[in-house]
Scaffold this motif. Structure first.
Motif, PDB file in Angstrom:
ATOM      1  N   ASP A  42      40.352 -84.456 -32.525  1.00 14.87           N
ATOM      2  CA  ASP A  42      41.791 -84.476 -32.249  1.00 14.87           C
ATOM      3  C   ASP A  42      42.033 -84.611 -30.755  1.00 14.87           C
ATOM      4  OD1 ASP A  42      42.509 -84.161 -34.909  1.00 14.87           O
ATOM      5  OD2 ASP A  42      42.715 -81.989 -34.760  1.00 14.87           O
ATOM      6  N   THR A  43      43.277 -84.913 -30.398  1.00 16.53           N
ATOM      7  CA  THR A  43      43.705 -84.986 -29.004  1.00 16.53           C
ATOM      8  C   THR A  43      44.787 -83.943 -28.766  1.00 16.53           C
ATOM      9  OG1 THR A  43      43.216 -87.348 -28.834  1.00 16.53           O
ATOM     10  CG2 THR A  43      44.783 -86.452 -27.238  1.00 16.53           C
ATOM     11  N   LEU A  44      44.665 -83.212 -27.659  1.00 14.17           N
ATOM     12  CA  LEU A  44      45.671 -82.236 -27.246  1.00 14.17           C
ATOM     13  C   LEU A  44      46.361 -82.797 -26.007  1.00 14.17           C
ATOM     14  CD1 LEU A  44      46.933 -79.392 -27.597  1.00 14.17           C
ATOM     15  CD2 LEU A  44      45.211 -78.569 -25.988  1.00 14.17           C
ATOM     16  N   VAL A  45      47.681 -82.889 -26.054  1.00 13.49           N
ATOM     17  CA  VAL A  45      48.478 -83.393 -24.942  1.00 13.49           C
ATOM     18  C   VAL A  45      49.252 -82.215 -24.364  1.00 13.49           C
ATOM     19  CG1 VAL A  45      50.277 -85.008 -24.237  1.00 13.49           C
ATOM     20  CG2 VAL A  45      48.680 -85.635 -26.067  1.00 13.49           C
ATOM     21  N   ILE A  46      49.006 -81.932 -23.076  1.00 17.51           N
ATOM     22  CA  ILE A  46      49.624 -80.781 -22.415  1.00 17.51           C
ATOM     23  C   ILE A  46      50.733 -81.270 -21.493  1.00 17.51           C
ATOM     24  CG2 ILE A  46      49.236 -78.787 -20.921  1.00 17.51           C
ATOM     25  CD1 ILE A  46      46.306 -78.823 -21.854  1.00 17.51           C
ATOM     26  N   ALA A  47      51.958 -80.803 -21.725  1.00 19.45           N
ATOM     27  CA  ALA A  47      53.118 -81.186 -20.924  1.00 19.45           C
ATOM     28  C   ALA A  47      53.075 -80.502 -19.559  1.00 19.45           C
ATOM     29  CB  ALA A  47      54.404 -80.809 -21.651  1.00 19.45           C
ATOM     30  N   GLY A  52      48.958 -69.845 -18.501  1.00 15.38           N
ATOM     31  CA  GLY A  52      47.895 -68.863 -18.347  1.00 15.38           C
ATOM     32  C   GLY A  52      46.935 -68.972 -19.516  1.00 15.38           C
ATOM     33  N   LEU A  53      45.651 -69.018 -19.230  1.00 17.73           N
ATOM     34  CA  LEU A  53      44.643 -69.076 -20.282  1.00 17.73           C
ATOM     35  C   LEU A  53      44.139 -67.678 -20.575  1.00 17.73           C
ATOM     36  CD1 LEU A  53      42.543 -72.165 -19.145  1.00 17.73           C
ATOM     37  CD2 LEU A  53      44.385 -72.073 -20.819  1.00 17.73           C
ATOM     38  N   THR A  54      43.937 -67.376 -21.836  1.00 14.10           N
ATOM     39  CA  THR A  54      43.397 -66.080 -22.218  1.00 14.10           C
ATOM     40  C   THR A  54      42.007 -66.273 -22.776  1.00 14.10           C
ATOM     41  OG1 THR A  54      44.506 -66.268 -24.361  1.00 14.10           O
ATOM     42  CG2 THR A  54      45.657 -65.035 -22.674  1.00 14.10           C
ATOM     43  N   GLY A  55      41.010 -65.911 -22.006  1.00 11.77           N
ATOM     44  CA  GLY A  55      39.631 -65.929 -22.479  1.00 11.77           C
ATOM     45  C   GLY A  55      38.943 -67.275 -22.496  1.00 11.77           C
ATOM     46  N   GLY A  56      39.549 -68.324 -21.987  1.00 14.58           N
ATOM     47  CA  GLY A  56      38.924 -69.637 -22.007  1.00 14.58           C
ATOM     48  C   GLY A  56      39.287 -70.405 -23.264  1.00 14.58           C
ATOM     49  N   LEU A  57      38.791 -71.626 -23.353  1.00 15.88           N
ATOM     50  CA  LEU A  57      39.113 -72.497 -24.478  1.00 15.88           C
ATOM     51  C   LEU A  57      37.851 -72.818 -25.274  1.00 15.88           C
ATOM     52  CD1 LEU A  57      41.447 -75.053 -22.659  1.00 15.88           C
ATOM     53  CD2 LEU A  57      42.135 -73.142 -24.098  1.00 15.88           C
ATOM     54  N   ALA A  58      37.868 -72.566 -26.557  1.00 14.55           N
ATOM     55  CA  ALA A  58      36.760 -72.924 -27.446  1.00 14.55           C
ATOM     56  C   ALA A  58      37.113 -74.262 -28.093  1.00 14.55           C
ATOM     57  CB  ALA A  58      36.544 -71.847 -28.499  1.00 14.55           C
ATOM     58  N   ILE A  59      36.691 -75.347 -27.455  1.00 17.18           N
ATOM     59  CA  ILE A  59      37.061 -76.692 -27.893  1.00 17.18           C
ATOM     60  C   ILE A  59      36.073 -77.185 -28.944  1.00 17.18           C
ATOM     61  CG2 ILE A  59      37.444 -79.060 -27.129  1.00 17.18           C
ATOM     62  CD1 ILE A  59      38.028 -77.768 -24.313  1.00 17.18           C
ATOM     63  N   LYS A  60      36.606 -77.617 -30.072  1.00 14.16           N
ATOM     64  CA  LYS A  60      35.764 -78.103 -31.164  1.00 14.16           C
ATOM     65  C   LYS A  60      35.256 -79.503 -30.844  1.00 14.16           C
ATOM     66  CE  LYS A  60      38.551 -75.303 -34.211  1.00 14.16           C
ATOM     67  NZ  LYS A  60      39.723 -74.942 -33.426  1.00 14.16           N
ATOM     68  N   SER A  61      33.986 -79.747 -31.081  1.00 12.17           N
ATOM     69  CA  SER A  61      33.365 -81.034 -30.762  1.00 12.17           C
ATOM     70  C   SER A  61      33.830 -82.121 -31.709  1.00 12.17           C
ATOM     71  CB  SER A  61      31.849 -80.937 -30.861  1.00 12.17           C
ATOM     72  OG  SER A  61      31.352 -80.047 -29.902  1.00 12.17           O
ATOM     73  N   GLY A  62      34.010 -83.298 -31.156  1.00  9.55           N
ATOM     74  CA  GLY A  62      34.246 -84.486 -31.958  1.00  9.55           C
ATOM     75  C   GLY A  62      32.928 -85.226 -32.097  1.00  9.55           C
ATOM     76  N   THR A  63      33.007 -86.515 -32.321  1.00 11.60           N
ATOM     77  CA  THR A  63      31.823 -87.365 -32.406  1.00 11.60           C
ATOM     78  C   THR A  63      31.918 -88.436 -31.334  1.00 11.60           C
ATOM     79  OG1 THR A  63      32.867 -88.923 -33.937  1.00 11.60           O
ATOM     80  CG2 THR A  63      31.728 -87.014 -34.912  1.00 11.60           C
ATOM     81  N   GLN A  64      30.875 -89.216 -31.177  1.00 12.57           N
ATOM     82  CA  GLN A  64      30.914 -90.304 -30.203  1.00 12.57           C
ATOM     83  C   GLN A  64      32.015 -91.301 -30.583  1.00 12.57           C
ATOM     84  OE1 GLN A  64      27.186 -92.231 -29.492  1.00 12.57           O
ATOM     85  NE2 GLN A  64      27.976 -93.444 -27.809  1.00 12.57           N
ATOM     86  N   ALA A  65      32.180 -91.538 -31.864  1.00  8.87           N
ATOM     87  CA  ALA A  65      33.201 -92.478 -32.330  1.00  8.87           C
ATOM     88  C   ALA A  65      34.608 -91.875 -32.299  1.00  8.87           C
ATOM     89  CB  ALA A  65      32.876 -92.938 -33.750  1.00  8.87           C
ATOM     90  N   SER A  66      34.699 -90.557 -32.407  1.00  8.28           N
ATOM     91  CA  SER A  66      35.999 -89.871 -32.435  1.00  8.28           C
ATOM     92  C   SER A  66      35.931 -88.606 -31.580  1.00  8.28           C
ATOM     93  CB  SER A  66      36.372 -89.528 -33.882  1.00  8.28           C
ATOM     94  OG  SER A  66      37.632 -88.921 -33.927  1.00  8.28           O
ATOM     95  N   PRO A  67      35.966 -88.770 -30.248  1.00 11.92           N
ATOM     96  CA  PRO A  67      35.825 -87.607 -29.366  1.00 11.92           C
ATOM     97  C   PRO A  67      37.065 -86.715 -29.360  1.00 11.92           C
ATOM     98  CG  PRO A  67      36.292 -89.566 -28.083  1.00 11.92           C
ATOM     99  CD  PRO A  67      36.140 -90.014 -29.507  1.00 11.92           C
ATOM    100  N   THR A  68      36.865 -85.456 -29.054  1.00  9.83           N
ATOM    101  CA  THR A  68      37.970 -84.520 -28.837  1.00  9.83           C
ATOM    102  C   THR A  68      38.470 -84.744 -27.421  1.00  9.83           C
ATOM    103  OG1 THR A  68      36.964 -82.932 -30.339  1.00  9.83           O
ATOM    104  CG2 THR A  68      38.606 -82.076 -28.803  1.00  9.83           C
ATOM    105  N   ARG A  69      39.791 -84.824 -27.259  1.00  9.67           N
ATOM    106  CA  ARG A  69      40.361 -85.111 -25.941  1.00  9.67           C
ATOM    107  C   ARG A  69      41.449 -84.099 -25.599  1.00  9.67           C
ATOM    108  NH1 ARG A  69      40.282 -91.145 -27.606  1.00  9.67           N
ATOM    109  NH2 ARG A  69      38.430 -91.823 -26.502  1.00  9.67           N
ATOM    110  N   ILE A  70      41.512 -83.770 -24.318  1.00  8.08           N
ATOM    111  CA  ILE A  70      42.613 -82.962 -23.785  1.00  8.08           C
ATOM    112  C   ILE A  70      43.132 -83.711 -22.576  1.00  8.08           C
ATOM    113  CG2 ILE A  70      43.273 -80.769 -22.728  1.00  8.08           C
ATOM    114  CD1 ILE A  70      41.094 -79.435 -24.364  1.00  8.08           C
ATOM    115  N   ARG A  71      44.426 -83.990 -22.550  1.00 11.75           N
ATOM    116  CA  ARG A  71      44.980 -84.772 -21.444  1.00 11.75           C
ATOM    117  C   ARG A  71      46.376 -84.296 -21.077  1.00 11.75           C
ATOM    118  NH1 ARG A  71      48.449 -88.923 -22.762  1.00 11.75           N
ATOM    119  NH2 ARG A  71      48.769 -89.347 -24.959  1.00 11.75           N
TER     120      ARG A  71
END
Length: 85
Positions: A42-47, A52-71
């Motif tokens: 999935d992709t996360l779009v941050i406005a 404030g972050l609490t404890g860090g981010l546990a980002i779930k892995s995507g694949t080479q063909a479908s990477p996880t993105r944060i932008r």
């Protein structure tokens, strides 16, 4: 998925819209909430805003063909970049 300062934890995060009482088709309020709602690939779009972050981010892995993105919401045209602290 979407994160906005005017989002809410009750939102599903799938719509880039502010929270309105009783409506769940809207953005999450924090990056932690957005990441928790995502699946790998999935992709996360941050406005623009400060978050404030609490404890860090546990980002779930995507694949080479479908990477996880944060932008940022306005990548390349952002006057006030999102701040994560």
């Amino acid at each position: 998925f979407y994160v906005r300062p005017d989002g809410n934890s009750l939102c599903d995060g799938r719509t880039n819209a502010a929270y309105s009482s009783g409506v769940t088709a809207c953005a999450k309020a924090t990056p932690n909430q957005g990441v928790a709602a995502m699946s790998g690939g999935d992709t996360l779009v941050i406005a623009n805003g400060a978050y404030g972050l609490t404890g860090g981010l546990a980002i779930k892995s995507g694949t080479q063909a479908s990477p996880t993105r944060i932008r940022g919401a306005q990548a390349g045209n952002c006057k006030v970049k999102p701040e994560l602290w």
